[in-house]
Design a protein around this motif. Sequence first.
Motif, short mmCIF file in Angstrom:
data_model
loop_
_atom_site.label_atom_id
_atom_site.label_comp_id
_atom_site.label_asym_id
_atom_site.label_seq_id
_atom_site.Cartn_x
_atom_site.Cartn_y
_atom_site.Cartn_z
N ARG A 259 67.47 42.03 50.83
CA ARG A 259 65.71 41.86 49.55
C ARG A 259 65.77 40.71 49.13
O ARG A 259 67.05 39.68 48.68
CB ARG A 259 66.14 42.79 49.06
CG ARG A 259 66.44 44.38 49.69
CD ARG A 259 66.95 45.29 48.32
NE ARG A 259 67.55 46.56 49.43
CZ ARG A 259 66.50 47.70 49.63
NH1 ARG A 259 64.87 47.52 49.54
NH2 ARG A 259 66.78 48.62 50.67
N GLU B 5 62.45 44.20 41.60
CA GLU B 5 63.85 45.42 42.10
C GLU B 5 64.05 45.71 42.78
O GLU B 5 62.51 44.65 43.86
CB GLU B 5 62.81 46.81 40.83
CG GLU B 5 63.34 46.34 39.72
CD GLU B 5 61.85 45.91 38.91
OE1 GLU B 5 61.24 45.57 39.87
OE2 GLU B 5 61.05 45.82 38.05
N ARG C 137 63.41 48.41 45.07
CA ARG C 137 62.59 49.26 45.56
C ARG C 137 61.22 48.67 45.67
O ARG C 137 60.88 48.80 47.34
CB ARG C 137 62.60 50.03 44.47
CG ARG C 137 61.44 49.53 43.36
CD ARG C 137 61.12 50.92 42.26
NE ARG C 137 59.91 50.31 41.03
CZ ARG C 137 58.46 50.56 42.12
NH1 ARG C 137 58.33 50.86 42.58
NH2 ARG C 137 57.95 50.11 40.54
N HIS C 138 61.14 46.73 45.99
CA HIS C 138 60.20 45.81 46.21
C HIS C 138 60.01 45.23 47.68
O HIS C 138 59.09 44.98 48.22
CB HIS C 138 59.11 45.19 45.35
CG HIS C 138 59.00 46.04 43.75
ND1 HIS C 138 58.07 46.79 43.44
CD2 HIS C 138 59.84 46.43 42.39
CE1 HIS C 138 57.97 47.40 42.52
NE2 HIS C 138 58.67 46.88 41.28
N TRP D 125 60.38 48.57 51.67
CA TRP D 125 60.17 48.65 50.03
C TRP D 125 59.87 50.10 50.00
O TRP D 125 60.23 50.78 51.04
CB TRP D 125 59.09 48.13 50.17
CG TRP D 125 57.85 48.40 51.22
CD1 TRP D 125 57.06 49.28 50.93
CD2 TRP D 125 57.70 47.30 51.79
NE1 TRP D 125 55.91 49.50 52.24
CE2 TRP D 125 56.53 48.44 53.38
CE3 TRP D 125 57.87 46.07 52.17
CZ2 TRP D 125 56.17 47.35 54.11
CZ3 TRP D 125 57.94 45.89 53.34
CH2 TRP D 125 56.83 46.22 54.31
N GLU D 126 60.05 50.63 48.71
CA GLU D 126 59.71 52.28 48.60
C GLU D 126 57.76 53.21 48.38
O GLU D 126 58.37 51.07 47.89
CB GLU D 126 60.70 52.46 47.60
CG GLU D 126 61.94 52.49 48.04
CD GLU D 126 63.19 52.71 46.42
OE1 GLU D 126 62.87 52.53 45.77
OE2 GLU D 126 63.98 52.54 46.93
N ASN D 127 57.34 53.42 48.13
CA ASN D 127 56.31 54.09 47.35
C ASN D 127 56.33 54.52 46.10
O ASN D 127 57.23 54.88 45.72
CB ASN D 127 56.13 54.78 49.01
CG ASN D 127 55.76 53.65 49.90
OD1 ASN D 127 55.02 53.18 49.82
ND2 ASN D 127 56.03 53.97 51.30
#
Length: 234
Positions: free
Chosen positions: A6, A11, A13-14, A232-234
């Motif tokens: 990452r 953060e 999550r991106h 990434w998360e949504n």
Amino acid sequence: MSSGPRFVIAEPRHGSLPMLLLVLTLVTGVIDAVSLLTLGRVFVANMTGNVVVTGFAIAGVPDYSLPTSLAALACFMIGAAIAGRLLVDKIADRGELLRASVLVEAVLIAICLVIVLVRPPVVDSPPTIATAAVAALAMGVQNTLARRVGVPDLTTTLISMPMVGLAADHRHTNRPAVIRRASAIICLMAGAFLGALAIHVGGAALALGVILVLLGGVALTAHVLIRRGPDWEN
């Protein structure tokens, strides 16, 4: 979700999305170089600046084009509205939204390229106004995308708040935020430099070609990441 590496500018999550948005920030610098230097001192990406430019044009300040500025303002809003209804409301995954939005943006910039190849920019001429209008449509799409992706400080067009954050929040910020804000500023400036250099060497057409290469790189990277498994998360 993939457990791959990452980036450290936002953060976890991106995932990789911040880096792609930084490339779009570079695109902003190039497209505003095209518009400011060849289309009549108009912004097609930064609507705050374009509102000011429109005020200059209304006041009759020489070398500022009122028709071009108004066309850019209107088409930016139209591009944002179209993106909101046809892309953001229908695509849930942020990476897929980025890929689709960038492809739409690339098509619009390709139209701009065709126009300037057929009719080189002349301030206030219909082809030049059309070029600014189509470019503003593209940037309306890009701004709507950045708003939905929602990485802090990476709007792809505005750097006032990242600059304020660097100056005012030094006691309450972390290293990734500093890197993210500084990167946004550097990318916008680098894009403006690249755009001005391309215009000096080969005119607006070369600069628009550079934008297409950058957009193609973003779309391809997003596609590969989606196929591999998004980080990434949504």
